[in-house]
Design a protein around this motif. Structure first.
Motif, short mmCIF file in Angstrom:
data_model
loop_
_atom_site.label_atom_id
_atom_site.label_comp_id
_atom_site.label_asym_id
_atom_site.label_seq_id
_atom_site.Cartn_x
_atom_site.Cartn_y
_atom_site.Cartn_z
N ARG A 1 0.84 -1.17 0.00
CA ARG A 1 0.00 0.00 0.00
C ARG A 1 0.88 1.23 0.00
O ARG A 1 1.76 1.37 0.84
CB ARG A 1 -0.91 0.00 1.22
N VAL A 2 0.59 2.08 -0.94
CA VAL A 2 1.38 3.30 -1.10
C VAL A 2 0.42 4.48 -1.14
O VAL A 2 -0.65 4.40 -1.73
CB VAL A 2 2.20 3.26 -2.41
N GLY A 3 0.78 5.55 -0.51
CA GLY A 3 0.00 6.77 -0.56
C GLY A 3 0.92 7.95 -0.74
O GLY A 3 2.15 7.80 -0.74
N TRP A 4 0.35 9.11 -0.93
CA TRP A 4 1.17 10.30 -1.04
C TRP A 4 0.45 11.46 -0.38
O TRP A 4 -0.74 11.41 -0.14
CB TRP A 4 1.55 10.61 -2.49
N CYS A 5 1.19 12.50 -0.13
CA CYS A 5 0.64 13.66 0.55
C CYS A 5 1.25 14.92 -0.04
O CYS A 5 2.44 14.94 -0.38
CB CYS A 5 0.97 13.57 2.04
N VAL A 6 0.45 15.95 -0.17
CA VAL A 6 0.95 17.26 -0.57
C VAL A 6 0.67 18.18 0.62
O VAL A 6 -0.49 18.36 1.00
CB VAL A 6 0.23 17.78 -1.84
N ALA A 7 1.73 18.68 1.22
CA ALA A 7 1.58 19.51 2.41
C ALA A 7 2.84 20.36 2.57
O ALA A 7 3.87 20.08 1.94
CB ALA A 7 1.37 18.63 3.65
N PRO A 8 2.79 21.36 3.44
CA PRO A 8 4.00 22.14 3.71
C PRO A 8 5.11 21.23 4.23
O PRO A 8 4.84 20.20 4.88
CB PRO A 8 3.55 23.13 4.80
N GLN A 10 7.24 21.26 6.67
CA GLN A 10 7.30 20.92 8.09
C GLN A 10 6.27 19.84 8.46
O GLN A 10 6.54 18.98 9.30
CB GLN A 10 7.13 22.15 8.97
N ILE A 11 5.12 19.86 7.83
CA ILE A 11 4.12 18.83 8.09
C ILE A 11 4.56 17.50 7.49
O ILE A 11 4.43 16.45 8.11
CB ILE A 11 2.73 19.27 7.57
N CYS A 12 5.10 17.55 6.26
CA CYS A 12 5.58 16.32 5.62
C CYS A 12 6.66 15.64 6.46
O CYS A 12 6.66 14.41 6.60
CB CYS A 12 6.13 16.62 4.21
N LYS A 14 6.99 15.69 9.68
CA LYS A 14 6.35 15.03 10.82
C LYS A 14 5.61 13.77 10.37
O LYS A 14 5.63 12.75 11.06
CB LYS A 14 5.40 16.00 11.53
N LEU A 15 4.97 13.83 9.20
CA LEU A 15 4.27 12.66 8.68
C LEU A 15 5.24 11.51 8.39
O LEU A 15 4.91 10.35 8.63
CB LEU A 15 3.50 13.02 7.41
N VAL A 16 6.42 11.84 7.87
CA VAL A 16 7.43 10.81 7.59
C VAL A 16 7.81 10.09 8.88
O VAL A 16 7.88 8.86 8.93
CB VAL A 16 8.68 11.42 6.91
N VAL A 17 8.02 10.84 9.95
CA VAL A 17 8.38 10.23 11.23
C VAL A 17 7.24 9.33 11.73
O VAL A 17 7.48 8.20 12.17
CB VAL A 17 8.72 11.33 12.29
#
Length: 154
Positions: A1-8, A10-12, A14-17
């Motif tokens: 399962r793969v997803g992606w995100c478009v965000a600032p 600093q938010i990306c 935190k999401l990676v962690v």
């Protein structure tokens, strides 16, 4: 399962962690396949075709539920998205017995207890997947569930 995100950024970060903490890392092969697909094919056309397919399957599923399950007091949530429908048995139909009888007819539903945080909590609901079965399989399966409900309410 793969997803992606478009965000600032600093938010990306935190999401990676958070993602790394939840599953270590998504396997690289899945990421490569998704990247290749999105770069080489018309992803928007693919999404459009999926939306059309699953909209049709959702409408078929709802009409089958109305025809075969509603007469026996089985209620269901209107499908507004996703690939599943949540159904609830009326009082008097035991979920465990309903599942056993459905399996005897070669129909498998996911008991609602599988989604509870407390497995001892009572739940008279089940989930149907309408994405994978063919239209014919959906019709036969939901009809069989209606037969089980009829047998259990007589």
């Amino acid at each position: 399962r793969v997803g992606w995100c478009v965000a600032p950024e600093q938010i990306c970060k935190k999401l990676v962690v958070c993602k790394q903490g939840s599953d270590v890392h998504t396997n690289i092969w899945s990421q490569i396949l998704c990247c290749e697909f999105m770069q080489k094919y018309d992803f928007e056309a693919h999404l459009k075709s999926l939306r059309e397919l699953y909209t049709k399957k959702a409408k078929l599923t709802e009409s089958l539920l109305k025809e075969h399950l509603a007469p026996y007091g089985i209620t269901y949530n209107k499908i507004e998205g996703g690939l599943f429908v949540w159904c609830t048995l009326p009082d008097g139909i035991d979920m465990t017995q309903f599942n056993k009888k459905a399996l005897e007819k070669k129909v498998c539903v996911v008991p609602g207890v599988a989604f509870l945080t407390d497995e001892n909590e009572e739940c008279n609901s089940f989930r149907i997947n309408f994405s994978t079965p063919t239209d014919d399989q959906l019709a036969k399966g939901i009809k069989a569930l209606g037969e089980v409900a009829r047998e259990m309410t007589e």
